[in-house]
Enzyme design. Structure first.
Site, PDB file in Angstrom:
ATOM      1  N   CYS A 107       0.819  -1.214   0.000  1.00 59.85           N
ATOM      2  CA  CYS A 107       0.000   0.000   0.000  1.00 59.85           C
ATOM      3  C   CYS A 107       0.858   1.272   0.000  1.00 59.85           C
ATOM      4  O   CYS A 107       1.466   1.608  -1.006  1.00 59.85           O
ATOM      5  CB  CYS A 107      -0.975  -0.030   1.168  1.00 59.85           C
ATOM      6  SG  CYS A 107      -2.379   1.106   0.969  1.00 59.85           S
ATOM      7  N   HIS A 205      -3.715  -6.020   1.564  1.00 65.04           N
ATOM      8  CA  HIS A 205      -3.590  -6.124   3.020  1.00 65.04           C
ATOM      9  C   HIS A 205      -4.229  -7.442   3.437  1.00 65.04           C
ATOM     10  O   HIS A 205      -4.499  -8.312   2.636  1.00 65.04           O
ATOM     11  CB  HIS A 205      -4.349  -4.974   3.703  1.00 65.04           C
ATOM     12  CG  HIS A 205      -3.787  -3.615   3.455  1.00 65.04           C
ATOM     13  ND1 HIS A 205      -2.644  -3.145   4.056  1.00 65.04           N
ATOM     14  CD2 HIS A 205      -4.244  -2.589   2.685  1.00 65.04           C
ATOM     15  CE1 HIS A 205      -2.413  -1.902   3.681  1.00 65.04           C
ATOM     16  NE2 HIS A 205      -3.366  -1.536   2.843  1.00 65.04           N
TER      17      HIS A 205
END
EC number: 6.3.5.13
Length: 300
Positions: A107, A205
């Site tokens: 991310c 994630h």
């Protein structure tokens, strides 16, 4: 003939060292679970994984590490990190990447390894340019890319959870995979993540590695192969050449290496729970045949 260690001597495990970049600033959505997974999967094979945190102001000496990890954070946390990454760690990180050290960036960490990140408010954050890519946030009214995601990777699937406002666009960078269900880099072109040498950027994630044991083992294998690049493996995965000298040098017997490193490199683990979690994400996405294939493959 080199002398081998006496079998009654204390046996130390093989050791890998992982540098965790910005563990306090970039740790959204349980990304620390990726490190816990790597450590556990190493431990079960008799490999010790040492984890060293590298915060703002710490230099990165590439010869001290075998793997690197950088997680994600909010925009306000990424700004000071972006400056430190470029000014303090950039040279060392580039050296590690060009030397094929495995690096996982999730991310925000992924965004900062591209050319730049343009947030919804404030100035651009300069990245390292490892990936020929860039990220732009299209404003607070633009919907976030959020939810479970599945991508194709090396003929298999990777699953996770994505939650990002920025849209990443690839130039010449190779994507990590193709989106099967979800948004990926930008919800437009079905790409997810980016790859340069052994550096992998992704928005997955969840954490990524607990639900994708094959990808976790892939990173561990890369680290082992790189650390022992001056060795060669036989069909059974045992070191050739100056194997006994190397074994004595790292404090491990040949027998211990045989227990730890086997073809293709790592001993298989009992991963039924991990694959059930993987399949569960596929089922939530309506990918029932893919989920059934995963369970059938790994149960057999």
């Amino acid at each position: 003939m080199p002398k081998m260690m006496s079998q009654n001597m204390a046996v130390q495990p093989l050791t890998l060292t992982l540098g965790h970049l910005y563990p306090d600033q970039l740790n959204l959505y349980g990304d620390r679970g990726n490190i816990l997974t790597l450590r556990r999967r190493c431990q079960l094979r008799g490999i010790e994984l040492k984890v060293v945190g590298l915060g703002v102001g710490d230099a990165l000496a590439p010869d001290e590490y075998d793997m690197l990890f950088i997680g994600g954070g909010q925009d306000k946390e990424q700004a000071p990190v972006a400056q430190d990454l470029y000014e303090m760690k950039g040279i060392g990180l580039w050296a590690a990447i060009e030397d094929d050290m495995p690096v996982l960036a999730v991310c925000g960490g992924y965004q900062l390894l591209a050319h730049y990140y343009r947030p919804a408010e404030g100035p651009d954050m300069r990245g390292l340019g490892v990936f020929d890519a860039w990220t732009e946030h299209k404003g607070p009214k633009s919907p976030r890319c959020i939810g479970n995601i599945a991508i194709s990777w090396n003929g298999q699937t990777l699953v996770g959870f994505e939650n990002h406002g920025g849209r990443t666009y690839l130039g010449t960078a190779k994507p990590l995979g193709k989106v099967i269900k979800g948004n990926g880099n930008n919800a437009e072109d079905q790409t997810e993540g980016a790859v340069y040498r052994h550096t992998y950027g992704t928005y997955l994630h969840g954490s990524l590695l607990p639900k994708n044991p094959h990808f976790a083992d892939y990173l561990i294998e890369l680290a082992l192969q790189r650390k022992f690049a001056d060795q060669s493996f036989t069909d059974t995965g045992i070191f050739n050449g100056n194997h006994a000298d190397n074994a004595a040098g790292i404090g491990s017997t040949v027998l211990e290496l045989q227990k730890t490193i086997v073809s293709p490199l790592l001993t298989p683990l009992e991963d039924s729970l991990e694959w059930e979690a993987h399949a569960s994400i596929l089922e939530r996405l309506g990918l029932y045949s893919e989920a059934a294939n995963v369970l059938r493959t790994h149960r057999s």
